[in-house]
Scaffold this motif. Structure first.
Motif, PDB file in Angstrom:
ATOM      1  N   HIS A  54      27.306  11.868  48.161  1.00 18.52           N
ATOM      2  CA  HIS A  54      26.750  13.009  48.890  1.00 18.52           C
ATOM      3  C   HIS A  54      25.548  12.601  49.739  1.00 18.52           C
ATOM      4  O   HIS A  54      25.114  13.362  50.615  1.00 18.52           O
ATOM      5  CB  HIS A  54      26.331  14.108  47.913  1.00 18.52           C
ATOM      6  CG  HIS A  54      27.479  14.913  47.385  1.00 18.52           C
ATOM      7  ND1 HIS A  54      28.358  14.420  46.445  1.00 18.52           N
ATOM      8  CD2 HIS A  54      27.897  16.181  47.667  1.00 18.52           C
ATOM      9  CE1 HIS A  54      29.263  15.341  46.166  1.00 18.52           C
ATOM     10  NE2 HIS A  54      29.009  16.407  46.896  1.00 18.52           N
ATOM     11  N   ASP A 164      27.927  21.982  42.154  1.00 15.65           N
ATOM     12  CA  ASP A 164      27.874  22.211  43.602  1.00 15.65           C
ATOM     13  C   ASP A 164      26.545  22.839  44.010  1.00 15.65           C
ATOM     14  O   ASP A 164      25.955  22.448  45.028  1.00 15.65           O
ATOM     15  CB  ASP A 164      29.037  23.108  44.045  1.00 15.65           C
ATOM     16  CG  ASP A 164      30.378  22.406  43.941  1.00 15.65           C
ATOM     17  OD1 ASP A 164      30.390  21.158  43.882  1.00 15.65           O
ATOM     18  OD2 ASP A 164      31.414  23.099  43.910  1.00 15.65           O
ATOM     19  N   GLU A 165      26.088  23.816  43.228  1.00 18.26           N
ATOM     20  CA  GLU A 165      24.818  24.462  43.544  1.00 18.26           C
ATOM     21  C   GLU A 165      23.654  23.475  43.430  1.00 18.26           C
ATOM     22  O   GLU A 165      22.738  23.468  44.261  1.00 18.26           O
ATOM     23  CB  GLU A 165      24.583  25.655  42.609  1.00 18.26           C
ATOM     24  CG  GLU A 165      25.494  26.846  42.847  1.00 18.26           C
ATOM     25  CD  GLU A 165      26.876  26.662  42.244  1.00 18.26           C
ATOM     26  OE1 GLU A 165      27.129  25.606  41.622  1.00 18.26           O
ATOM     27  OE2 GLU A 165      27.712  27.572  42.397  1.00 18.26           O
ATOM     28  N   LYS A 168      23.748  21.055  46.375  1.00 16.73           N
ATOM     29  CA  LYS A 168      23.295  21.712  47.608  1.00 16.73           C
ATOM     30  C   LYS A 168      21.768  21.677  47.703  1.00 16.73           C
ATOM     31  O   LYS A 168      21.196  21.383  48.755  1.00 16.73           O
ATOM     32  CB  LYS A 168      23.807  23.156  47.645  1.00 16.73           C
ATOM     33  CG  LYS A 168      23.537  23.883  48.946  1.00 16.73           C
ATOM     34  CD  LYS A 168      24.064  25.314  48.888  1.00 16.73           C
ATOM     35  CE  LYS A 168      25.570  25.337  48.696  1.00 16.73           C
ATOM     36  NZ  LYS A 168      26.095  26.747  48.726  1.00 16.73           N
ATOM     37  N   GLN A 169      21.100  21.966  46.570  1.00 20.14           N
ATOM     38  CA  GLN A 169      19.640  21.950  46.560  1.00 20.14           C
ATOM     39  C   GLN A 169      19.103  20.526  46.723  1.00 20.14           C
ATOM     40  O   GLN A 169      18.141  20.293  47.466  1.00 20.14           O
ATOM     41  CB  GLN A 169      19.115  22.545  45.257  1.00 20.14           C
ATOM     42  CG  GLN A 169      17.593  22.631  45.175  1.00 20.14           C
ATOM     43  CD  GLN A 169      17.004  23.500  46.256  1.00 20.14           C
ATOM     44  OE1 GLN A 169      17.403  24.656  46.417  1.00 20.14           O
ATOM     45  NE2 GLN A 169      16.056  22.964  47.033  1.00 20.14           N
ATOM     46  N   THR A 171      20.562  18.016  48.228  1.00 19.67           N
ATOM     47  CA  THR A 171      20.805  17.597  49.612  1.00 19.67           C
ATOM     48  C   THR A 171      19.730  18.162  50.541  1.00 19.67           C
ATOM     49  O   THR A 171      19.230  17.458  51.431  1.00 19.67           O
ATOM     50  CB  THR A 171      22.197  18.068  50.068  1.00 19.67           C
ATOM     51  OG1 THR A 171      23.194  17.504  49.200  1.00 19.67           O
ATOM     52  CG2 THR A 171      22.465  17.630  51.501  1.00 19.67           C
ATOM     53  N   LYS A 172      19.373  19.404  50.323  1.00 21.63           N
ATOM     54  CA  LYS A 172      18.318  20.031  51.125  1.00 21.63           C
ATOM     55  C   LYS A 172      16.989  19.316  50.904  1.00 21.63           C
ATOM     56  O   LYS A 172      16.260  19.018  51.858  1.00 21.63           O
ATOM     57  CB  LYS A 172      18.202  21.511  50.763  1.00 21.63           C
ATOM     58  CG  LYS A 172      17.131  22.292  51.535  1.00 21.63           C
ATOM     59  CD  LYS A 172      17.162  23.767  51.156  1.00 21.63           C
ATOM     60  CE  LYS A 172      16.153  24.586  51.969  1.00 21.63           C
ATOM     61  NZ  LYS A 172      14.763  24.217  51.667  1.00 21.63           N
TER      62      LYS A 172
END
Length: 289
Positions: A54, A164-165, A168-169, A171-172
């Motif tokens: 990722h 996934d959640e 996502k955090q 990656t941000k």
């Protein structure tokens, strides 16, 4: 106005209109330097590799990188991704940090874990500082716990760990180059210390004391190829184990025949796990010595 001057004027105007229609962002996207990011990982069941993908199209396997003579790496961002082993980093990851030179203005670590992260972030940060490495960001991600002595893989895979959640955090955070290293409260630290005090250390450990092979073995050789320390060999006596073990359990988890077992028992000897997004050949390419 002469004809040549008129044409020159028309060309300049057309170019200006083109840039105006594209907008300033189009112009800067051509000139802005893309950041270089290096991501190193260690994995036995694919969880850390899945996370590493990722953050890089071509993450670098620590067992493979450790074969090189030159361990000096330079980039805009450098990340390490690996599993939590009894509130510590795996031994091979620690050796990598001790030997490598990481040159980057932004350094990050993501540690995969199962049941409880305890004080692994604090440990890793202290270990890094002792080796003159200062990370900007260290965090954990909850995933399937693949520690066979304590957990049933089949039960673990039924749980929704909201990967996934979490990704996502993460990656941000990384895209924004967030600076963050959580600090334990005194209460949390004492709780970790108390728990670890009652859990005997499993390291160092000899591989010959850990594993046994049953009659399901078909000599496919995958166990010899997924071991990051070359502890498993084909001999006239069949599969043998010898040497200091990483205790990553890649050999057990990735055996297609479930022929390898722990001598001291497992929560569910028939349950095995590999991240569904990672193939056995991915593990081979990452770890084969």
């Amino acid at each position: 106005m002469k004809r040549r001057e008129a044409l020159k004027y028309m060309g300049t105007s057309a170019m200006g209109m083109a840039f105006a229609s594209l907008g300033a962002s189009a112009f800067t996207s051509c000139t802005e330097k893309r950041k270089k990011r290096l991501v190193f990982y260690f994995t036995a069941t694919g969880n850390s590799l899945y996370v590493a993908r990722h953050f890089s199209d071509s993450p670098l396997s620590i067992p493979q990188v450790m074969k090189k003579d030159n361990l000096v790496f330079e980039a805009d961002e450098i990340g390490l991704i690996f599993p939590d082993y009894q509130a510590k980093a795996p031994e091979i990851v620690r050796r990598f940090l001790e030997k490598a030179t990481l040159k980057a203005p932004y350094l990050f670590t993501i540690i995969t874990y199962g049941a409880w992260a305890c004080n692994v972030v604090e440990y890793w940060n202290q270990f890094a500082l002792q080796n003159n490495v200062r990370f900007n960001y260290i965090t954990t991600i909850l995933m399937v716990d693949n520690w066979l002595p304590s957990f049933d893989m089949n039960e673990q895979m039924k749980m929704d760990k909201q990967e996934d959640e979490q990704l996502k955090q993460l990656t941000k955070d990384i895209s924004e180059e967030k600076n963050y290293i959580p600090v334990l409260s005194e209460e949390e630290r004492k709780r970790c210390e108390e728990v670890l005090r009652h859990i005997p250390s499993i390291f160092p450990v000899k591989s010959e004391n850990l594993f046994k092979v049953n009659d399901n073995c078909v000599d496919c050789g995958f166990c010899t190829r997924v071991c990051p320390k070359s502890c498993i060999k084909f001999t006239s006596r069949g599969i043998t184990f010898e040497g200091d073990c990483e205790y990553c359990l890649a050999c057990i988890q990735n055996c297609p025949q479930k022929a390898i077992k722990l001598k001291n028992g497992e929560r569910n000897p028939e349950a095995r796990y590999r991240n569904p997004n990672v193939s056995i050949n991915d593990i081979v390419r990452a770890n084969q010595q």
